[in-house]
Design a protein around this motif. Structure first.
Motif, PDB file in Angstrom:
ATOM      1  N   VAL A   1      42.093  40.497  49.013  1.00 60.20           N
ATOM      2  CA  VAL A   1      43.504  40.512  48.592  1.00 60.20           C
ATOM      3  C   VAL A   1      43.788  39.417  47.566  1.00 60.20           C
ATOM      4  N   ASN A   2      43.293  38.217  47.856  1.00 61.38           N
ATOM      5  CA  ASN A   2      43.562  37.078  46.978  1.00 61.38           C
ATOM      6  C   ASN A   2      42.978  37.304  45.583  1.00 61.38           C
ATOM      7  N   ALA A   3      41.749  37.811  45.561  1.00 59.41           N
ATOM      8  CA  ALA A   3      41.094  38.047  44.263  1.00 59.41           C
ATOM      9  C   ALA A   3      41.845  39.127  43.481  1.00 59.41           C
ATOM     10  N   VAL A   4      42.259  40.179  44.174  1.00 56.64           N
ATOM     11  CA  VAL A   4      42.951  41.287  43.500  1.00 56.64           C
ATOM     12  C   VAL A   4      44.292  40.800  42.940  1.00 56.64           C
ATOM     13  N   SER A   5      45.019  39.988  43.731  1.00 56.16           N
ATOM     14  CA  SER A   5      46.329  39.487  43.277  1.00 56.16           C
ATOM     15  C   SER A   5      46.182  38.627  42.034  1.00 56.16           C
ATOM     16  N   ILE A   6      45.199  37.727  42.068  1.00 55.77           N
ATOM     17  CA  ILE A   6      45.003  36.826  40.922  1.00 55.77           C
ATOM     18  C   ILE A   6      44.590  37.629  39.691  1.00 55.77           C
ATOM     19  N   ARG A   7      43.720  38.594  39.887  1.00 55.85           N
ATOM     20  CA  ARG A   7      43.250  39.416  38.766  1.00 55.85           C
ATOM     21  C   ARG A   7      44.427  40.202  38.165  1.00 55.85           C
ATOM     22  N   LYS A   8      45.273  40.752  39.043  1.00 52.98           N
ATOM     23  CA  LYS A   8      46.427  41.530  38.567  1.00 52.98           C
ATOM     24  C   LYS A   8      47.355  40.665  37.720  1.00 52.98           C
ATOM     25  N   LEU A   9      47.600  39.435  38.200  1.00 50.59           N
ATOM     26  CA  LEU A   9      48.483  38.526  37.463  1.00 50.59           C
ATOM     27  C   LEU A   9      47.887  38.212  36.096  1.00 50.59           C
ATOM     28  N   ALA A  10      46.571  37.910  36.107  1.00 51.67           N
ATOM     29  CA  ALA A  10      45.915  37.572  34.838  1.00 51.67           C
ATOM     30  C   ALA A  10      45.987  38.746  33.867  1.00 51.67           C
ATOM     31  N   VAL A  11      45.745  39.959  34.356  1.00 53.72           N
ATOM     32  CA  VAL A  11      45.772  41.140  33.476  1.00 53.72           C
ATOM     33  C   VAL A  11      47.193  41.405  32.994  1.00 53.72           C
ATOM     34  N   ALA A  12      48.168  41.291  33.909  1.00 54.83           N
ATOM     35  CA  ALA A  12      49.556  41.590  33.540  1.00 54.83           C
ATOM     36  C   ALA A  12      50.086  40.634  32.475  1.00 54.83           C
ATOM     37  N   THR A  13      49.564  39.442  32.444  1.00 54.64           N
ATOM     38  CA  THR A  13      50.109  38.453  31.493  1.00 54.64           C
ATOM     39  C   THR A  13      49.201  38.217  30.288  1.00 54.64           C
ATOM     40  N   THR A  14      48.004  38.804  30.296  1.00 57.35           N
ATOM     41  CA  THR A  14      47.116  38.610  29.138  1.00 57.35           C
ATOM     42  C   THR A  14      46.635  39.928  28.548  1.00 57.35           C
ATOM     43  N   GLY A  15      46.475  40.927  29.389  1.00 57.17           N
ATOM     44  CA  GLY A  15      45.931  42.198  28.919  1.00 57.17           C
ATOM     45  C   GLY A  15      44.434  42.156  28.688  1.00 57.17           C
ATOM     46  N   ILE A  16      43.757  41.146  29.207  1.00 56.20           N
ATOM     47  CA  ILE A  16      42.305  41.028  28.950  1.00 56.20           C
ATOM     48  C   ILE A  16      41.515  41.971  29.856  1.00 56.20           C
ATOM     49  N   GLU A  17      40.253  42.074  29.538  1.00 61.77           N
ATOM     50  CA  GLU A  17      39.364  42.912  30.343  1.00 61.77           C
ATOM     51  C   GLU A  17      38.911  42.157  31.586  1.00 61.77           C
ATOM     52  N   THR A  18      38.646  42.891  32.660  1.00 57.97           N
ATOM     53  CA  THR A  18      38.077  42.273  33.857  1.00 57.97           C
ATOM     54  C   THR A  18      36.787  43.011  34.212  1.00 57.97           C
ATOM     55  N   THR A  19      35.982  42.366  35.020  1.00 54.49           N
ATOM     56  CA  THR A  19      34.717  42.978  35.429  1.00 54.49           C
ATOM     57  C   THR A  19      34.346  42.501  36.838  1.00 54.49           C
ATOM     58  N   ALA A  20      33.485  43.250  37.484  1.00 59.15           N
ATOM     59  CA  ALA A  20      32.957  42.812  38.780  1.00 59.15           C
ATOM     60  C   ALA A  20      31.556  42.231  38.612  1.00 59.15           C
ATOM     61  N   TYR A  21      30.991  42.351  37.396  1.00 54.44           N
ATOM     62  CA  TYR A  21      29.611  41.919  37.193  1.00 54.44           C
ATOM     63  C   TYR A  21      29.563  40.544  36.514  1.00 54.44           C
ATOM     64  N   THR A  22      28.801  39.677  37.133  1.00 56.06           N
ATOM     65  CA  THR A  22      28.754  38.280  36.674  1.00 56.06           C
ATOM     66  C   THR A  22      28.287  38.173  35.228  1.00 56.06           C
ATOM     67  N   ASN A  23      27.258  38.945  34.868  1.00 57.46           N
ATOM     68  CA  ASN A  23      26.680  38.775  33.525  1.00 57.46           C
ATOM     69  C   ASN A  23      27.615  39.250  32.417  1.00 57.46           C
ATOM     70  N   GLU A  24      28.618  40.078  32.775  1.00 56.09           N
ATOM     71  CA  GLU A  24      29.556  40.568  31.757  1.00 56.09           C
ATOM     72  C   GLU A  24      30.735  39.616  31.557  1.00 56.09           C
ATOM     73  N   ALA A  25      30.960  38.740  32.527  1.00 55.17           N
ATOM     74  CA  ALA A  25      32.154  37.885  32.496  1.00 55.17           C
ATOM     75  C   ALA A  25      31.924  36.654  31.634  1.00 55.17           C
ATOM     76  N   THR A  26      32.996  36.187  30.992  1.00 56.99           N
ATOM     77  CA  THR A  26      32.928  34.912  30.267  1.00 56.99           C
ATOM     78  C   THR A  26      33.630  33.816  31.063  1.00 56.99           C
ATOM     79  N   VAL A  27      34.647  34.207  31.843  1.00 54.58           N
ATOM     80  CA  VAL A  27      35.319  33.258  32.731  1.00 54.58           C
ATOM     81  C   VAL A  27      35.282  33.845  34.144  1.00 54.58           C
ATOM     82  N   ILE A  28      34.803  33.036  35.090  1.00 49.40           N
ATOM     83  CA  ILE A  28      34.711  33.507  36.473  1.00 49.40           C
ATOM     84  C   ILE A  28      35.533  32.573  37.345  1.00 49.40           C
ATOM     85  N   GLN A  29      36.535  33.129  37.990  1.00 48.65           N
ATOM     86  CA  GLN A  29      37.310  32.303  38.938  1.00 48.65           C
ATOM     87  C   GLN A  29      36.871  32.672  40.349  1.00 48.65           C
ATOM     88  N   SER A  30      36.641  31.636  41.160  1.00 44.20           N
ATOM     89  CA  SER A  30      36.078  31.920  42.478  1.00 44.20           C
ATOM     90  C   SER A  30      36.639  30.991  43.543  1.00 44.20           C
TER      91      SER A  30
END
Lengths: 284, 278
Positions: free
Chosen positions: A80-109
């Motif tokens: 839940v926490n990860a989904v909420s944070i991801r939703k907020l980030a997408v809603a305010t930036t419009g950036i791409e998200t991924t579940a795969y580590t090698n595709e990500a440039t910023v990883i919040q954990s």
């Protein structure tokens, strides 16, 4: 995804530009003094303090339109926490998200560092509930700052020793204190001991944010990070020998232990769900 | 003793609480530790004395005379307002230990001095094991071998007659006398040349008092440590100390050999003190 995902009523990345700039200044100072806790003006966010606001403020301050974000909570992309944070980030930036580590440039954990080796073009942001390793020694901030200034960490060593006296080994399950670059002792956020060695001489930049405690600290790439341990009781990670992921067959990774009450069966599966899914996809 | 170098030389040490004014700074106006003009409390007022090698120095005085303040200031638990102190074991006694950095003060606390507080809560971590309490000093001195620290803790705790089987217990479960013994072993952890003892037998029954005092005396004879023993109990001072200082209102009013002080007191206060034995 493109900018059309972004809510037009928000500034890019929610925070105003001045706030982001101030947080970036604190990050620069933290990078300049590895392991040193830099105080910063923690902003109000539409999630409660203690739910990852420190990490989120760092993420929102450093993220750009070209970045790809991965958010995990205890290894899982779908909590839940990860989904909420991801939703907020997408809603305010419009950036791409991924579940795969090698595709990500910023990883919040929260509570984990991904299993895959991180690269020097990636930034790992960790959410920290209690940044102060001396908080068990003294409740007073003024005293703990003085102890840091004098590199007086006897109280932290004493806690480790007390575990050895009473149980025959150190008893830190997570958040095992580390010495950064031979100077400051820091809490590596509540990651398991299994993840501590990943901090040492890493290619990527680690940023730690504590929103409630209003502190930011960092481990820059290729920095010495040593987990505290006595000469005769060396630091050890959790024992994962003989364990195999039920889903992907991985060994030598950090596992979640699952109990199936229908079958009364105990089994293990990878704690890093993105890593597990990637392995299964490759096999299939 | 003039040609013997003191282990600790204290000169004009003052501790005051309050703003202080020109009258009390000159010293002439202060009466019974308080300035009548600015009401500054002079807990210690230009105290000077020497502690010689292997000596037990007793300090007596009424409650509020500054005895415990003196020890706390020497152990850096309290800031001194002015004065000097020289420790022969620290940079050969050339540097005023009141003016060194807090890191260096911590070094002296951990290596060169031991302190046994009147209240064991001040000196012990009640939620940590006895072994960890002793080890705290060793850790602070830079030892990073848990086995060696446990060995040392066992040796010291057995030396003060705490059973080795109880070293994993927490001192909060111990009696007052046992807690004092743990404090003594903690204070001795790094073989300090100076040991400060603040009313160590207060609150203990007579038989335990005698055993603790015997123990301190035995340790002093074995290790040759210099000690400052603060007490308001003259029988403790008579039993323990070679020389005695008498304090009143933050000042030393009489100083001499213990027998001389107790048998033939000169100052009026000392005479009252000696003659007020029940």
């Amino acid at each position: 995804m493109a900018d059309n995902n972004k809510n037009p009523h928000y500034n890019f990345a929610f925070l105003d530009e001045g706030s982001k700039r101030e947080i970036r200044r604190s990050i620069l100072k933290a990078v300049a003094i590895p392991g040193y806790q830099v105080p910063f003006g923690s902003r109000e966010l539409p999630i409660g303090r203690g739910w990852g606001t420190g990490g989120l403020q760092i993420t929102l301050s450093i993220i750009g339109k070209a970045d790809v974000l991965k958010v995990i909570d205890q290894g899982s992309d779908d909590s839940v926490n990860a989904v909420s944070i991801r939703k907020l980030a997408v809603a305010t930036t419009g950036i791409e998200t991924t579940a795969y580590t090698n595709e990500a440039t910023v990883i919040q954990s929260r509570h984990r560092i991904p299993e895959e080796k991180l690269r020097n073009d990636q930034i790992m942001v960790l959410q920290v509930p209690n940044p102060e390793p001396l908080r068990y020694v003294t409740p007073k901030e003024a005293v703990s700052r003085k102890l840091h200034a004098e590199a007086e960490y006897s109280g932290i060593w004493l806690r480790l020793y007390e575990g050895i006296v009473k149980y025959g080994h150190t008893v830190t399950g997570a958040d095992h204190p580390v010495s950064v670059s031979g100077r400051y002792v820091m809490n590596p956020s509540p990651i398991p001991r299994f993840d501590n060695p990943k901090l040492h001489n890493s290619d990527c930049l680690y940023l730690f944010g504590a929103g409630r405690e209003k502190k930011i600290y960092a481990v820059p790439p290729h920095t010495d990070v040593v987990s505290l341990a006595y000469d005769d009781y060396p630091f050890s990670i959790e024992n994962v020998k003989g364990r195999v992921c039920k889903l992907c067959g991985a060994t030598g990774v950090f596992f979640d232990e699952i109990f199936d009450s229908d079958t009364n069966e105990h089994f293990f599966q990878c704690s890093d769900s993105g890593f597990c899914e990637k392995r299964r996809r490759e096999v299939n | 003793m003039d040609n013997i170098m003191p282990v600790l030389a204290v000169r004009n040490m003052s501790v005051r609480f309050g703003e202080s004014c020109e009258y009390c700074i000159k010293g002439c106006a202060v009466e019974k530790g308080r300035c009548p003009y600015c009401h500054t409390i002079w807990a210690l007022n230009k105290v000077s004395f020497n502690l010689y090698p292997g000596e037990i120095l007793g300090i007596v005085g009424e409650s509020g005379s500054g005895k415990s303040t003196l020890l706390k200031a020497l152990y850096f638990d309290m800031e001194v307002s002015c004065g000097e102190a020289y420790l022969s074991e620290y940079r050969e006694g050339r540097e005023n230990i009141f003016e060194i950095s807090s890191q260096q003060k911590r070094y002296i606390r951990n290596h060169k001095m031991g302190m046994v507080y009147q209240n064991p809560v001040m000196g012990l971590r009640m939620n940590f094991s006895n072994s960890a309490n002793v080890a705290e000093k060793l850790i602070a001195a830079g030892i990073r071998n848990a086995g060696n620290m446990t060995q040392r803790a066992e040796y010291l705790l057995s030396h003060v007659e705490v059973p080795v089987s109880r070293i994993k217990e927490e001192p909060k479960n111990f009696s007052g006398g046992m807690q004092q013994r743990v404090q003594i072993s903690k204070a001795l952890a790094n073989n300090p040349p100076v040991l400060l003892l603040d009313e160590v037998t207060t609150g203990l029954d007579l038989s335990v008092q005698a055993r603790v005092l015997d123990l301190i005396k035995k340790i002093q004879l074995e290790l040759g440590i210099s000690m400052i023993v603060v007490s308001h109990d003259l029988s403790v001072i008579r039993m323990m100390s070679d020389r005695t200082l008498v304090m009143l209102g933050g000042r030393i009013v009489e100083e001499g050999l213990t027998d001389q002080i107790l048998e033939d007191p000169i100052h009026e206060f000392t005479q009252t003190l000696v003659h007020s034995l029940l």
